[in-house]
Design an enzyme around this catalytic site. Structure first.
Site, PDB file in Angstrom:
ATOM      1  N   TYR A  79      27.137 -16.789 -46.218  1.00 26.62           N
ATOM      2  CA  TYR A  79      26.841 -15.556 -46.921  1.00 26.62           C
ATOM      3  C   TYR A  79      26.837 -14.256 -45.589  1.00 26.62           C
ATOM      4  O   TYR A  79      27.342 -13.124 -45.519  1.00 26.62           O
ATOM      5  CB  TYR A  79      25.538 -15.450 -47.406  1.00 26.62           C
ATOM      6  CG  TYR A  79      24.725 -14.497 -47.915  1.00 26.62           C
ATOM      7  CD1 TYR A  79      25.489 -13.644 -49.105  1.00 26.62           C
ATOM      8  CD2 TYR A  79      23.884 -13.578 -47.348  1.00 26.62           C
ATOM      9  CE1 TYR A  79      24.573 -12.628 -49.500  1.00 26.62           C
ATOM     10  CE2 TYR A  79      23.160 -12.565 -47.719  1.00 26.62           C
ATOM     11  CZ  TYR A  79      23.556 -12.186 -49.073  1.00 26.62           C
ATOM     12  OH  TYR A  79      22.940 -10.967 -49.554  1.00 26.62           O
ATOM     13  N   SER A 132      24.425  -6.747 -46.158  1.00 24.75           N
ATOM     14  CA  SER A 132      22.967  -7.091 -46.233  1.00 24.75           C
ATOM     15  C   SER A 132      22.456  -7.197 -44.837  1.00 24.75           C
ATOM     16  O   SER A 132      23.350  -6.991 -43.758  1.00 24.75           O
ATOM     17  CB  SER A 132      22.831  -8.563 -46.583  1.00 24.75           C
ATOM     18  OG  SER A 132      21.717  -9.340 -46.372  1.00 24.75           O
ATOM     19  N   LYS A 151      28.846 -11.196 -45.299  1.00 24.94           N
ATOM     20  CA  LYS A 151      28.484  -9.819 -45.167  1.00 24.94           C
ATOM     21  C   LYS A 151      28.586  -9.106 -43.798  1.00 24.94           C
ATOM     22  O   LYS A 151      28.898  -7.785 -44.266  1.00 24.94           O
ATOM     23  CB  LYS A 151      27.013  -9.945 -45.404  1.00 24.94           C
ATOM     24  CG  LYS A 151      26.487 -10.413 -47.083  1.00 24.94           C
ATOM     25  CD  LYS A 151      26.906  -9.221 -47.925  1.00 24.94           C
ATOM     26  CE  LYS A 151      26.436  -9.564 -49.494  1.00 24.94           C
ATOM     27  NZ  LYS A 151      26.771  -8.679 -50.298  1.00 24.94           N
ATOM     28  N   ASN A 193      28.884  -4.252 -55.312  1.00 21.58           N
ATOM     29  CA  ASN A 193      27.734  -4.824 -55.155  1.00 21.58           C
ATOM     30  C   ASN A 193      27.559  -6.319 -55.627  1.00 21.58           C
ATOM     31  O   ASN A 193      26.649  -6.971 -55.108  1.00 21.58           O
ATOM     32  CB  ASN A 193      26.733  -3.900 -56.262  1.00 21.58           C
ATOM     33  CG  ASN A 193      25.531  -4.579 -56.499  1.00 21.58           C
ATOM     34  OD1 ASN A 193      24.584  -4.626 -55.589  1.00 21.58           O
ATOM     35  ND2 ASN A 193      25.435  -5.140 -57.607  1.00 21.58           N
TER      36      ASN A 193
HETATM   37  N1  LIG Z   1      17.900  -8.849 -53.410  1.00 23.57           N
HETATM   38  C1  LIG Z   1      18.011  -9.042 -52.155  1.00 23.57           C
HETATM   39  O1  LIG Z   1      16.871  -9.061 -51.238  1.00 23.57           O
HETATM   40  C2  LIG Z   1      19.357  -8.632 -51.349  1.00 23.57           C
HETATM   41  C3  LIG Z   1      19.073  -8.214 -50.044  1.00 23.57           C
HETATM   42  C4  LIG Z   1      20.274  -7.649 -49.294  1.00 23.57           C
HETATM   43  C5  LIG Z   1      21.601  -7.574 -50.013  1.00 23.57           C
HETATM   44  N2  LIG Z   1      21.564  -7.895 -51.234  1.00 23.57           N
HETATM   45  C6  LIG Z   1      22.907  -8.012 -51.964  1.00 23.57           C
HETATM   46  O2  LIG Z   1      22.783  -6.813 -53.102  1.00 23.57           O
HETATM   47  C7  LIG Z   1      23.907  -7.232 -53.993  1.00 23.57           C
HETATM   48  C8  LIG Z   1      23.063  -7.339 -55.491  1.00 23.57           C
HETATM   49  O3  LIG Z   1      21.981  -8.254 -55.166  1.00 23.57           O
HETATM   50  P1  LIG Z   1      20.838  -8.478 -56.223  1.00 23.57           P
HETATM   51  O4  LIG Z   1      19.761  -8.762 -55.684  1.00 23.57           O
HETATM   52  O5  LIG Z   1      20.776  -7.409 -57.399  1.00 23.57           O
HETATM   53  O6  LIG Z   1      21.687  -9.802 -57.188  1.00 23.57           O
HETATM   54  P2  LIG Z   1      21.394 -10.495 -58.564  1.00 23.57           P
HETATM   55  O7  LIG Z   1      21.528 -11.751 -58.422  1.00 23.57           O
HETATM   56  O8  LIG Z   1      20.059 -10.234 -59.154  1.00 23.57           O
HETATM   57  O9  LIG Z   1      22.680  -9.670 -59.379  1.00 23.57           O
HETATM   58  C9  LIG Z   1      23.900  -9.990 -58.945  1.00 23.57           C
HETATM   59  C10 LIG Z   1      24.729  -9.584 -60.139  1.00 23.57           C
HETATM   60  O10 LIG Z   1      25.961  -9.884 -59.595  1.00 23.57           O
HETATM   61  C11 LIG Z   1      26.694 -10.392 -60.882  1.00 23.57           C
HETATM   62  N3  LIG Z   1      27.763 -11.429 -60.297  1.00 23.57           N
HETATM   63  C12 LIG Z   1      27.700 -12.310 -59.568  1.00 23.57           C
HETATM   64  N4  LIG Z   1      28.715 -12.994 -59.314  1.00 23.57           N
HETATM   65  C13 LIG Z   1      29.926 -12.136 -59.514  1.00 23.57           C
HETATM   66  C14 LIG Z   1      31.226 -12.051 -59.893  1.00 23.57           C
HETATM   67  N5  LIG Z   1      31.877 -12.948 -59.085  1.00 23.57           N
HETATM   68  N6  LIG Z   1      31.755 -10.988 -60.545  1.00 23.57           N
HETATM   69  C15 LIG Z   1      31.215 -10.146 -61.106  1.00 23.57           C
HETATM   70  N7  LIG Z   1      29.894 -10.200 -61.043  1.00 23.57           N
HETATM   71  C16 LIG Z   1      28.977 -11.001 -60.354  1.00 23.57           C
HETATM   72  C17 LIG Z   1      25.744 -11.417 -61.464  1.00 23.57           C
HETATM   73  O11 LIG Z   1      26.007 -11.526 -62.952  1.00 23.57           O
HETATM   74  C18 LIG Z   1      24.425 -10.346 -61.384  1.00 23.57           C
HETATM   75  O12 LIG Z   1      24.534  -9.537 -62.617  1.00 23.57           O
HETATM   76  C19 LIG Z   1      24.367  -8.466 -53.647  1.00 23.57           C
HETATM   77  O13 LIG Z   1      25.846  -8.123 -52.743  1.00 23.57           O
HETATM   78  C20 LIG Z   1      23.363  -8.988 -52.531  1.00 23.57           C
HETATM   79  O14 LIG Z   1      24.155  -9.824 -51.562  1.00 23.57           O
HETATM   80  C21 LIG Z   1      20.542  -8.148 -52.094  1.00 23.57           C
END
Ligand SMILES: NC(=O)c1ccc[n+]([C@@H]2O[C@H](COP(=O)([O-])OP(=O)(O)OC[C@H]3O[C@@H](n4cnc5c(N)ncnc54)[C@H](O)[C@@H]3O)[C@@H](O)[C@H]2O)c1
Length: 245
Positions: free
Chosen positions: A153, A140, A157, A90
């Site tokens: 990105y 994503s 993805k 994730n």
């Molecule tokens: N929020 C959205 O709208 C959305 C939409 C599509 C996909 N995503 C995907 O969902 C996943 C989670 O997103 P989110 O919105 O919860 O993000 P977020 O930024 O709220 O949380 C991401 C977490 O990942 C951790 N992290 C970042 N880089 C890291 C690394 N190198 N090693 C270990 N941990 C690391 C951060 O510390 C954080 O706790 C991501 O892969 C993101 O691309 C999110």
């Protein structure tokens, strides 16, 4: 209790979708390993996961882009719990900028976290999972439709979906299922820090914003035996946002 005898690693579990997923696995009886870049946040997230019902948790400081961190994380998991059943890849980050301004270092950083991290964990899981298991890759909707200034990105993805297909093929003889989730807009810091969203370049209706728990529910489904015939799939979970022309 679909995960009562299972051990689950969730990367990027200190917040957002990762924390919601870790809580969901805990609620359903799983022992949860929270792997995150920020160990302090990871520790307090682990307490929340225990409160949600997890019989046990482990917080591991892990940068998923570093092979050695990933190996250590899997090693610590197996030495504490004796097994590994589920990995949720994730952890992710976005770096914004038009292509002509993106540095090579920025492009590689996005790939090293969003793609290589999943590769390292998949390789380690294939080597160490003994009795089958499941891997869920968090991709994503940017893998299939995107906006300007997020090229690295979107490419990472999309490549993650390809890795999911290849891993599903190679995982099948090992009884390891590999699937991907494509979240739409989800109410986490990543969404609201997105400069395209802030500037209005990427328009999002209120009804198109999901909760981290909505994604966690779909991740738990793919990781569970309820999805035992689901393999190599890319499941879009976006409230129907991409369905509208
Ligand atoms: N929020 C959205 O709208 C959305 C939409 C599509 C996909 N995503 C995907 O969902 C996943 C989670 O997103 P989110 O919105 O919860 O993000 P977020 O930024 O709220 O949380 C991401 C977490 O990942 C951790 N992290 C970042 N880089 C890291 C690394 N190198 N090693 C270990 N941990 C690391 C951060 O510390 C954080 O706790 C991501 O892969 C993101 O691309 C999110």
């Amino acid at each position: 209790m679909r995960f009562s005898d299972k051990v689950v690693i969730v990367t990027g579990a200190a917040g957002g979708i990762g924390l919601a997923s870790a809580k969901r696995f805990g609620l359903e009886g799983g022992r949860v390993v929270l792997a995150d870049l920020h160990p302090d946040k990871g520790q307090s997230a682990a307490l929340e996961v225990k409160k949600a019902g997890a019989p046990d948790t482990l917080s591991v400081a892990c940068d998923v882009s570093k092979e050695a961190d990933v190996q250590r994380c899997v090693e610590e998991t197996i030495s504490k719990f004796g097994r590994l059943d589920v990995v949720v890849n994730n952890a992710g980050l976005m770096i914004f900028g038009p292509i002509e301004e993106l540095t090579t270092a920025q492009w590689l950083r996005v790939f090293s976290v969003d793609l290589m991290g999943a590769f390292y964990f998949t390789r380690e899981a294939f080597r160490r999972m003994k009795n089958g298991g499941a891997i869920v890759n968090v991709s994503s909707i940017h893998a299939v439709e995107t906006s300007p200034s997020v090229a690295a990105y979107a490419a990472a993805k999309a490549a993650l979906l390809s890795l999911t297909r290849s891993s599903a093929l190679e995982g099948k003889p090992k009884n390891i299922r590999v699937n991907a989730i494509l979240p739409g807009a989800v109410d986490t810091p990543m969404l609201w820090n997105n400069p395209n969203v802030k500037s209005g370049l990427e328009q999002i209706q209120r009804t198109d914003v999901g909760k981290p728990e909505d994604i966690a529910a779909a991740i738990a489904f793919l990781a569970s035996d309820d999805a035992k015939f689901v393999e190599g799939a890319s499941l879009r979970v976006d409230g129907g946002r991409l369905a509208q022309l």
